[in-house]
Write a protein that holds these residues in place. Structure first.
Motif, mmCIF file in Angstrom:
data_model
loop_
_atom_site.group_PDB
_atom_site.id
_atom_site.type_symbol
_atom_site.label_atom_id
_atom_site.label_comp_id
_atom_site.label_asym_id
_atom_site.label_seq_id
_atom_site.Cartn_x
_atom_site.Cartn_y
_atom_site.Cartn_z
ATOM 1 N N LEU A 93 34.714 -24.326 47.413
ATOM 2 C CA LEU A 93 35.641 -23.383 46.775
ATOM 3 C C LEU A 93 35.442 -23.330 45.264
ATOM 4 O O LEU A 93 35.419 -22.250 44.670
ATOM 5 C CB LEU A 93 37.088 -23.773 47.090
ATOM 6 N N HIS A 94 35.291 -24.482 44.635
ATOM 7 C CA HIS A 94 35.089 -24.483 43.183
ATOM 8 C C HIS A 94 33.690 -23.978 42.832
ATOM 9 O O HIS A 94 33.504 -23.346 41.784
ATOM 10 C CB HIS A 94 35.313 -25.892 42.612
ATOM 11 N N GLY A 95 32.723 -24.246 43.685
ATOM 12 C CA GLY A 95 31.397 -23.679 43.474
ATOM 13 C C GLY A 95 31.416 -22.170 43.610
ATOM 14 O O GLY A 95 30.739 -21.447 42.860
ATOM 15 N N LEU A 96 32.205 -21.683 44.563
ATOM 16 C CA LEU A 96 32.372 -20.234 44.725
ATOM 17 C C LEU A 96 32.948 -19.615 43.460
ATOM 18 O O LEU A 96 32.485 -18.548 43.017
ATOM 19 C CB LEU A 96 33.296 -19.960 45.915
ATOM 20 N N ARG A 97 33.934 -20.259 42.864
ATOM 21 C CA ARG A 97 34.536 -19.737 41.631
ATOM 22 C C ARG A 97 33.498 -19.608 40.523
ATOM 23 O O ARG A 97 33.416 -18.590 39.837
ATOM 24 C CB ARG A 97 35.677 -20.645 41.186
ATOM 25 N N ILE A 98 32.671 -20.664 40.364
ATOM 26 C CA ILE A 98 31.630 -20.622 39.329
ATOM 27 C C ILE A 98 30.619 -19.523 39.618
ATOM 28 O O ILE A 98 30.217 -18.766 38.714
ATOM 29 C CB ILE A 98 30.929 -21.996 39.245
ATOM 30 N N ASP A 99 30.218 -19.389 40.875
ATOM 31 C CA ASP A 99 29.236 -18.366 41.234
ATOM 32 C C ASP A 99 29.786 -16.958 41.017
ATOM 33 O O ASP A 99 29.073 -16.049 40.581
ATOM 34 C CB ASP A 99 28.806 -18.535 42.694
#
Length: 285
Positions: A84-90
């Motif tokens: 989820l946090h990786g999705l936000r960064i992407d």
């Protein structure tokens, strides 16, 4: 003058007809998929109980369960939180890079359509950039800039500027042969006035289609760069890096790969459906 008004009114009317393209069929499906994924990224802190970089005691390579929906990785970190946090960064990378590419490419396309010399130079530069596959371009540019989120943004912008530039140039060359543009020239309208008042409003639709398609490509480029270690740097997560981490742990926790791959596929498909819906509505109109 009446021809100009009539044609401009017709163009505006067509635009109004096409707006429901995202409210039915492929457009609606794509919009819903993208909206759900974007909301998941925005509310990552609410939807996950753990910090994406925190190592949890006694939670090494656990499988999916009530406590850890996608299990944990080899460093005892919660995979659901990292996804989820990786999705936000992407999402931040994609939504920053593609609009910048659209603005730069459109500006170059406008300039190229107005001046023969600028057109020749721009097209040759575009040819050079487009001759490189995206990953080869990524490796070359990252060797200069160094890996990281900034490298992903630079690569996406560099890869998409020629696409937007040629899209706008082609649309303007086609539109400026229309009768209402010729009528504007007859009554004494200048080049930049004609561009601003008549050409730009009529090339916004193909630009919107390309914007959606470029978003889908940017998601894939971002994921691929992070997968091979050129994107977001550890310990910060990204979808591609989570997939890369899962390769050596597939037998212990296959969900490590499934989660981020489903999101990457969903985002790519969602933007593609939106682009196809806008393109179909434009052709029908």
């Amino acid at each position: 003058m009446s021809a100009v008004v009539e044609e401009t009114t017709t163009a505006a009317g067509d635009s109004g007809i096409r707006r429901p393209a995202l409210l039915r069929g492929q457009g609606l499906a794509g919009s819903l998929v993208v909206a759900v994924i974007v909301l998941a990224g925005l509310f990552a802190g609410v939807l996950s109980r753990y910090d994406p970089t925190t190592q949890i005691t006694g939670a090494n390579l656990l499988g999916p369960g009530a406590a850890h929906w996608l299990g944990t990785d080899e460093l005892n970190r919660d995979v659901w939180a990292r996804v989820l946090h990786g999705l936000r960064i992407d999402l931040l990378i994609v939504f920053a890079a593609v609009p910048v590419a659209a603005v730069l490419g459109s500006a170059i396309g406008l300039l190229a359509s107005a001046h023969a010399l600028a057109d020749t130079v721009a097209q040759r530069v575009f040819d050079v950039v487009l001759a490189f596959p995206a990953l080869i371009l990524a490796i070359a540019l990252t060797a200069i800039t160094g890996p990281g989120a900034h490298a992903v943004i630079i690569v996406i912008v560099a890869a998409e500027v020629p696409v937007f530039g040629r899209q706008i140039r082609t649309a303007i060359l086609r539109v400026r042969e229309q009768a209402f543009v010729e009528a504007a020239a007859v009554i004494g309208a200048g080049t930049w006035w004609t561009l601003r008042k008549h050409l730009l409003p009529n090339v916004l639709e193909p630009l919107a289609v390309q914007l959606a398609l470029s978003m889908s490509i940017a998601v894939a480029v971002d994921g691929a760069m992070s997968f091979i270690g050129l994107g977001v740097r550890q310990p910060q997560p990204s979808l591609g890096s989570v997939v890369a981490e899962s390769v050596s742990n597939m037998d212990a926790n296959p969900a490590m790969a499934v989660g981020p791959l489903v999101i990457i596929a969903g985002l790519t498909l969602g933007f593609l459906l939106i682009g196809q819906a806008l393109g179909r509505a434009r052709r029908i109109g």
